[in-house]
Design a protein around this motif. Structure first.
Motif, PDB file in Angstrom:
ATOM      1  N   SER A  18       4.783  -6.293 -60.691  1.00  0.00           N
ATOM      2  CA  SER A  18       4.327  -7.425 -61.296  1.00  0.00           C
ATOM      3  C   SER A  18       5.273  -8.594 -61.029  1.00  0.00           C
ATOM      4  CB  SER A  18       4.533  -7.204 -62.866  1.00  0.00           C
ATOM      5  OG  SER A  18       5.829  -6.769 -63.186  1.00  0.00           O
ATOM      6  N   THR A  19       6.413  -8.320 -60.461  1.00  0.00           N
ATOM      7  CA  THR A  19       7.087  -9.661 -60.093  1.00  0.00           C
ATOM      8  C   THR A  19       6.641 -10.430 -58.836  1.00  0.00           C
ATOM      9  OG1 THR A  19       8.627  -8.421 -59.026  1.00  0.00           O
ATOM     10  CG2 THR A  19       9.158  -8.686 -61.324  1.00  0.00           C
ATOM     11  N   ILE A  20       5.854  -9.679 -57.889  1.00  0.00           N
ATOM     12  CA  ILE A  20       5.303 -10.088 -56.853  1.00  0.00           C
ATOM     13  C   ILE A  20       3.737 -10.440 -56.539  1.00  0.00           C
ATOM     14  CG2 ILE A  20       7.458  -9.465 -55.441  1.00  0.00           C
ATOM     15  CD1 ILE A  20       5.785  -7.443 -54.255  1.00  0.00           C
ATOM     16  N   ALA A  21       3.091 -10.242 -57.582  1.00  0.00           N
ATOM     17  CA  ALA A  21       1.633 -10.122 -57.518  1.00  0.00           C
ATOM     18  C   ALA A  21       1.446 -11.668 -57.403  1.00  0.00           C
ATOM     19  CB  ALA A  21       1.255  -9.639 -58.882  1.00  0.00           C
ATOM     20  N   GLN A  22       2.044 -12.446 -57.612  1.00  0.00           N
ATOM     21  CA  GLN A  22       1.503 -14.020 -57.516  1.00  0.00           C
ATOM     22  C   GLN A  22       2.035 -14.561 -56.092  1.00  0.00           C
ATOM     23  OE1 GLN A  22      -0.528 -15.136 -59.713  1.00  0.00           O
ATOM     24  NE2 GLN A  22      -0.459 -13.273 -60.634  1.00  0.00           N
ATOM     25  N   MET A  23       2.683 -13.743 -55.240  1.00  0.00           N
ATOM     26  CA  MET A  23       3.148 -14.295 -53.885  1.00  0.00           C
ATOM     27  C   MET A  23       1.971 -14.746 -53.113  1.00  0.00           C
ATOM     28  SD  MET A  23       6.523 -14.396 -54.036  1.00  0.00           S
ATOM     29  CE  MET A  23       7.450 -13.800 -55.225  1.00  0.00           C
ATOM     30  N   ASP A  24       2.284 -15.615 -52.043  1.00  0.00           N
ATOM     31  CA  ASP A  24       1.225 -15.916 -51.086  1.00  0.00           C
ATOM     32  C   ASP A  24       0.712 -14.882 -50.319  1.00  0.00           C
ATOM     33  OD1 ASP A  24       1.609 -18.536 -52.240  1.00  0.00           O
ATOM     34  OD2 ASP A  24       3.142 -19.059 -50.473  1.00  0.00           O
ATOM     35  N   ARG A  25       1.583 -13.933 -49.896  1.00  0.00           N
ATOM     36  CA  ARG A  25       1.408 -12.814 -48.969  1.00  0.00           C
ATOM     37  C   ARG A  25       2.160 -11.639 -49.298  1.00  0.00           C
ATOM     38  NH1 ARG A  25       2.494 -12.031 -42.991  1.00  0.00           N
ATOM     39  NH2 ARG A  25       3.760 -14.119 -43.409  1.00  0.00           N
ATOM     40  N   ILE A  26       1.732 -10.250 -49.387  1.00  0.00           N
ATOM     41  CA  ILE A  26       2.761  -9.334 -49.709  1.00  0.00           C
ATOM     42  C   ILE A  26       2.604  -8.345 -48.375  1.00  0.00           C
ATOM     43  CG2 ILE A  26       2.921  -7.049 -51.042  1.00  0.00           C
ATOM     44  CD1 ILE A  26       1.365  -8.836 -53.333  1.00  0.00           C
ATOM     45  N   VAL A  27       3.745  -8.033 -48.014  1.00  0.00           N
ATOM     46  CA  VAL A  27       3.933  -6.827 -46.843  1.00  0.00           C
ATOM     47  C   VAL A  27       4.476  -5.753 -47.410  1.00  0.00           C
ATOM     48  CG1 VAL A  27       5.209  -6.508 -44.969  1.00  0.00           C
ATOM     49  CG2 VAL A  27       4.348  -8.760 -45.199  1.00  0.00           C
ATOM     50  N   GLY A  29       9.686   2.027 -41.914  1.00  0.00           N
ATOM     51  CA  GLY A  29      10.165   1.024 -41.094  1.00  0.00           C
ATOM     52  C   GLY A  29       9.104   0.107 -40.323  1.00  0.00           C
ATOM     53  N   ARG A  30       7.785   0.230 -40.668  1.00  0.00           N
ATOM     54  CA  ARG A  30       6.756  -0.513 -39.967  1.00  0.00           C
ATOM     55  C   ARG A  30       6.031  -1.069 -41.128  1.00  0.00           C
ATOM     56  NH1 ARG A  30       6.557   1.090 -34.415  1.00  0.00           N
ATOM     57  NH2 ARG A  30       7.642   3.068 -33.886  1.00  0.00           N
ATOM     58  N   ILE A  31       5.322  -2.271 -40.484  1.00  0.00           N
ATOM     59  CA  ILE A  31       4.179  -2.708 -41.649  1.00  0.00           C
ATOM     60  C   ILE A  31       3.079  -2.096 -41.665  1.00  0.00           C
ATOM     61  CG2 ILE A  31       3.030  -5.048 -41.885  1.00  0.00           C
ATOM     62  CD1 ILE A  31       5.096  -6.606 -40.433  1.00  0.00           C
ATOM     63  N   ALA A  32       2.825  -1.622 -42.792  1.00  0.00           N
ATOM     64  CA  ALA A  32       1.535  -0.677 -42.986  1.00  0.00           C
ATOM     65  C   ALA A  32       0.273  -1.666 -43.467  1.00  0.00           C
ATOM     66  CB  ALA A  32       1.943   0.512 -44.161  1.00  0.00           C
ATOM     67  N   GLU A  33       0.493  -2.753 -44.207  1.00  0.00           N
ATOM     68  CA  GLU A  33      -0.378  -3.380 -44.582  1.00  0.00           C
ATOM     69  C   GLU A  33       0.096  -4.786 -45.244  1.00  0.00           C
ATOM     70  OE1 GLU A  33      -2.935   0.060 -47.349  1.00  0.00           O
ATOM     71  OE2 GLU A  33      -1.609  -1.571 -48.369  1.00  0.00           O
ATOM     72  N   GLN A  34      -0.918  -5.751 -45.156  1.00  0.00           N
ATOM     73  CA  GLN A  34      -0.368  -7.231 -45.507  1.00  0.00           C
ATOM     74  C   GLN A  34      -1.425  -7.914 -45.961  1.00  0.00           C
ATOM     75  OE1 GLN A  34       1.151  -9.823 -42.593  1.00  0.00           O
ATOM     76  NE2 GLN A  34       0.918  -8.254 -40.997  1.00  0.00           N
ATOM     77  N   GLY A  35      -1.181  -8.767 -47.018  1.00  0.00           N
ATOM     78  CA  GLY A  35      -2.278  -9.314 -47.580  1.00  0.00           C
ATOM     79  C   GLY A  35      -1.914  -9.943 -49.019  1.00  0.00           C
ATOM     80  N   THR A  36      -2.992 -10.649 -49.588  1.00  0.00           N
ATOM     81  CA  THR A  36      -2.567 -11.086 -50.949  1.00  0.00           C
ATOM     82  C   THR A  36      -2.891 -10.089 -51.975  1.00  0.00           C
ATOM     83  OG1 THR A  36      -4.906 -11.542 -51.322  1.00  0.00           O
ATOM     84  CG2 THR A  36      -3.656 -13.401 -50.783  1.00  0.00           C
ATOM     85  N   ALA A  50      -4.568  -9.327 -54.464  1.00  0.00           N
ATOM     86  CA  ALA A  50      -6.046  -8.888 -54.672  1.00  0.00           C
ATOM     87  C   ALA A  50      -6.837  -8.160 -53.365  1.00  0.00           C
ATOM     88  CB  ALA A  50      -7.020  -9.949 -54.883  1.00  0.00           C
ATOM     89  N   HIS A  51      -6.095  -8.957 -52.080  1.00  0.00           N
ATOM     90  CA  HIS A  51      -6.784  -8.334 -50.870  1.00  0.00           C
ATOM     91  C   HIS A  51      -6.337  -6.788 -50.709  1.00  0.00           C
ATOM     92  CE1 HIS A  51      -8.050  -7.814 -46.670  1.00  0.00           C
ATOM     93  NE2 HIS A  51      -6.691  -7.455 -46.592  1.00  0.00           N
ATOM     94  N   LEU A  52      -5.039  -6.551 -51.151  1.00  0.00           N
ATOM     95  CA  LEU A  52      -4.736  -4.935 -50.952  1.00  0.00           C
ATOM     96  C   LEU A  52      -5.128  -4.328 -51.864  1.00  0.00           C
ATOM     97  CD1 LEU A  52      -0.639  -6.284 -50.244  1.00  0.00           C
ATOM     98  CD2 LEU A  52      -2.349  -5.304 -48.601  1.00  0.00           C
ATOM     99  N   LEU A  53      -5.277  -4.684 -52.987  1.00  0.00           N
ATOM    100  CA  LEU A  53      -6.049  -3.799 -54.151  1.00  0.00           C
ATOM    101  C   LEU A  53      -7.287  -3.338 -53.555  1.00  0.00           C
ATOM    102  CD1 LEU A  53      -4.882  -5.164 -57.567  1.00  0.00           C
ATOM    103  CD2 LEU A  53      -4.000  -3.028 -56.444  1.00  0.00           C
ATOM    104  N   SER A  54      -7.938  -4.339 -52.978  1.00  0.00           N
ATOM    105  CA  SER A  54      -9.537  -3.892 -52.629  1.00  0.00           C
ATOM    106  C   SER A  54      -9.467  -2.982 -51.367  1.00  0.00           C
ATOM    107  CB  SER A  54      -9.993  -5.239 -52.255  1.00  0.00           C
ATOM    108  OG  SER A  54      -9.612  -5.846 -51.202  1.00  0.00           O
ATOM    109  N   ARG A  55      -8.470  -3.094 -50.676  1.00  0.00           N
ATOM    110  CA  ARG A  55      -8.335  -1.909 -49.602  1.00  0.00           C
ATOM    111  C   ARG A  55      -8.213  -0.744 -49.871  1.00  0.00           C
ATOM    112  NH1 ARG A  55      -4.834  -3.828 -44.541  1.00  0.00           N
ATOM    113  NH2 ARG A  55      -5.514  -1.769 -43.974  1.00  0.00           N
ATOM    114  N   ALA A  56      -7.854  -0.277 -51.300  1.00  0.00           N
ATOM    115  CA  ALA A  56      -7.188   0.814 -51.625  1.00  0.00           C
ATOM    116  C   ALA A  56      -6.349   1.722 -50.691  1.00  0.00           C
ATOM    117  CB  ALA A  56      -8.782   1.695 -51.808  1.00  0.00           C
TER     118      ALA A  56
END
Length: 610
Positions: A559-568, A573-580, A582-588
């Motif tokens: 909840s503390t980062i839900a409003q960030m411009d982007r979430i990684v 040790g690797r980037i699995a997903e990134q986006g807003t 809402a976008h990340l929730l939609s990716r399931a």
């Protein structure tokens, strides 16, 4: 300049402390040698006067015997005023000047100078240096080494220079009596130095072992006291007592071993000292009976012999202390003179912060292991972007920000800020440009004001209070009161802030970050210790302080980062997903599963994705 200021105790030493004893001592004492040599010269003059006193005694006796009872005062009365000037004025003045040079000029300045230099070097060590040792042990080593260096120099000035001058002067005096008497003294000195040479390395080694055991005791006790709340919660008083007792037992054994060799050394030297008066006085009597020496020569030889014999015990004790201190210096040197694991590159310049753009370019760091950390990670944080970083424990989140702060260097790849490789800029300028609030907030046992002021030393009280208000800390600070009666912003917070709740410590840390007002802001679980109501109350302040800054925010509480411009989302040790959000929730994907599975707003600490 005042005599006490002949040594600048806070003059920094150039370069790294060497790891060989002689060069290490030179590094510690650089800049102080003129004053030390002056003090040694005065001490040597004092030793020379001791020989001169024996010479004057012999002259007076020979003159008295030659002139007889009636003629001495008639023709040689000036000898008495001369003796008075020597013993009442000259000798006390020189001895007093020697004491002043040692106790006012040398000793009070050497200890702070050495400790300041060691402390400066220690503070430049990488975080791993402190992770691998006890804080109490490191502090003990600094104090132990500074004191030992001071004691060595003080004893060399007070005793060794004095004794050498006395021995050399005595040899010269005995040569004027008879070369055979001088030769007897030379033979005795050879035996004396042979005995010292045999004992000193053994004293040195056992002293180093004793110093190491003493530091281990300090480290164990400080570690226990620092974590005393945990000790109480787990009812482990006896366990900690046993640990300290074991450390004390080791120290006792090492101290007893040192004491054995020290006692044997002193007995041997004192026995050897007893030989000297017998040899010198007996030799002078033999020469006198043969008409080759005067009564004054006997008196002079006897005075010299007794003085050296008395001095032998003093010198032996001093040399034992010197070598014991050398052992402690060597023991401290092994810890404190370790080279820095992280250093500024040759010719490193200050970081020039313009847009606060951060870029990780193919970065790998695994703490020297095959797994863990981060692997071949590339990520760009745009100027002013608010980036949230999530992932299960061990995914590499904290490693990422530790590398950004250059607490470690990447094993591969590089990190850029506004196009500048952070490995090529000074560490100090890099960290000045980044404000950070961590999950484990660090508080000093200083006032609330000083703890907030750490963000920007020199800030005005109004700025401190404004930062505290933004962090929702002002009201509870006004209600603080410490054990000595200090209140409000003047109240001390206790070691590591133990007098505050977790939420209060975190709000002080937030106020510190607000005051620093750096272009890059890192929040590593910055609100983890706050309850949901309090967290909500400072969300507006958090968003306000993030305005115009590049932000990297790590959180388990999504909840503390839900409003960030982007979430990684990091995974192994690797980037699995990134986006807003809402976008990340939609990716399931991973983030959506974290969001669904979290309990009370936290990612499960043992979360493992199949």
């Amino acid at each position: 300049m005042k005599p006490a200021h002949l040594i600048d105790p806070f003059r920094p030493a150039r370069g790294a402390p060497p790891r060989r004893l002689g060069r290490f001592m030179l590094w510690c004492l650089r800049g102080a040698w003129p004053a030390i040599l002056l003090a040694a010269a005065i001490s040597a003059l004092s030793g020379t006067l001791e020989v001169l006193a024996a010479l004057l005694l012999g002259v007076v006796i020979d003159t008295a015997l030659e002139a007889g009872p009636q003629g001495f005062f008639a023709t040689h009365w000036p000898l008495l005023p001369g003796l008075g000037v020597f013993f009442i004025l000259l000798r006390p003045a020189v001895l007093g000047l020697s004491a002043f040079a040692s106790s006012v000029v040398v000793q009070p300045n050497i200890t702070p100078m050495v400790q300041a230099r060691l402390n400066r070097w220690t503070l430049g060590q990488a975080v791993g240096f402190f992770d691998d040792d006890f804080a109490g042990r490191i502090a003990q080593k600094q104090m132990q080494t500074a004191r030992a260096v001071t004691d060595v120099i003080s004893e060399m000035v007070n005793v060794v220079a004095f004794a050498l001058a006395t021995l050399i002067g005595s040899a010269v005096l005995l040569t004027t009596i008879d070369l055979r008497i001088a030769a007897a003294l030379s033979l005795w000195l050879m035996a004396y130095f042979a005995l010292i040479r045999w004992f000193m390395p053994r004293i040195r080694r056992r002293s180093a072992a004793r110093a190491g055991a003493r530091a281990a005791v300090s480290g164990q006790i400080v570690d226990t006291i620092t974590n005393v709340k945990t000790v109480k919660l787990f009812a482990h008083d006896r366990y900690e007592e046993d640990s300290v007792r074991a450390a004390l037992g080791s120290y006792r054994d090492k101290a007893a071993g040192f004491g054995q060799v020290a006692a044997l050394f002193r007995v041997s030297l004192l026995a050897l000292a007893g030989v000297l008066p017998v040899v010198l006085i007996g030799g002078a009597l033999i020469l006198w009976s043969a008409g080759e020496a005067s009564a004054g020569d006997i008196a002079a030889a006897g005075a010299v012999a007794l003085r050296i014999a008395q001095m032998t015990g003093w010198v032996s004790f001093t040399l034992m202390a010197v070598y014991a201190n050398i052992g402690e210096i060597e023991n401290g040197m092994k810890t404190l003179a370790a080279p820095h694991a992280l250093t500024d590159a040759p010719g490193a310049r200050d970081l020039r912060m313009r847009d606060a753009k951060v870029a990780f370019d193919g970065v790998t760091f695994t703490y020297g292991r095959r797994g863990g950390g981060i692997q071949d990670l590339s990520l760009t944080v745009r100027p002013g972007e608010k980036l949230g970083i999530v992932g299960a424990s061990g995914a590499g989140k904290s490693t990422l920000v530790s590398l950004l702060l250059r607490l470690y260097d990447p094993e591969e790849g590089r990190i850029l800020i506004d196009g500048q490789d952070i490995a090529q800029v000074t560490q100090e300028s890099l960290r000045r440009g980044i404000a950070m609030v961590t999950q484990e907030t660090a508080m000093f046992n200083r006032s609330a004001r000083e703890n907030i002021l750490y963000g920007r030393p020199g800030a005005r009280d109004a700025e401190i209070i404004a930062a505290a208000r933004k962090a929702e800390a002002h009201d509870f600070i006004l209600g603080l009161r410490d054990g000595t009666g200090r209140t409000g912003y003047d109240a001390h917070l206790g070691e590591r802030g133990v007098k505050l709740s977790g939420g209060q410590r975190q709000r002080i840390a937030l106020a510190r970050a607000f005051l620093k007002d750096a272009p890059i802001l890192v929040l590593d679980e910055a609100t983890s210790a706050l309850d949901s109501e309090l967290e909500a109350s400072i969300q507006f302040a958090l968003h306000r302080v993030m305005e115009g800054k590049t932000v990297l925010a790590i959180a388990h509480r999504l909840s503390t980062i839900a409003q960030m411009d982007r979430i990684v989302v990091l995974h192994e040790g690797r980037i699995a997903e990134q986006g807003t959000h809402a976008h990340l929730l939609s990716r399931a994907g991973l983030y959506a599963r974290y969001w669904t599975r979290q309990s009370g707003g936290f990612i499960g600490l043992s979360e493992v994705e199949q």
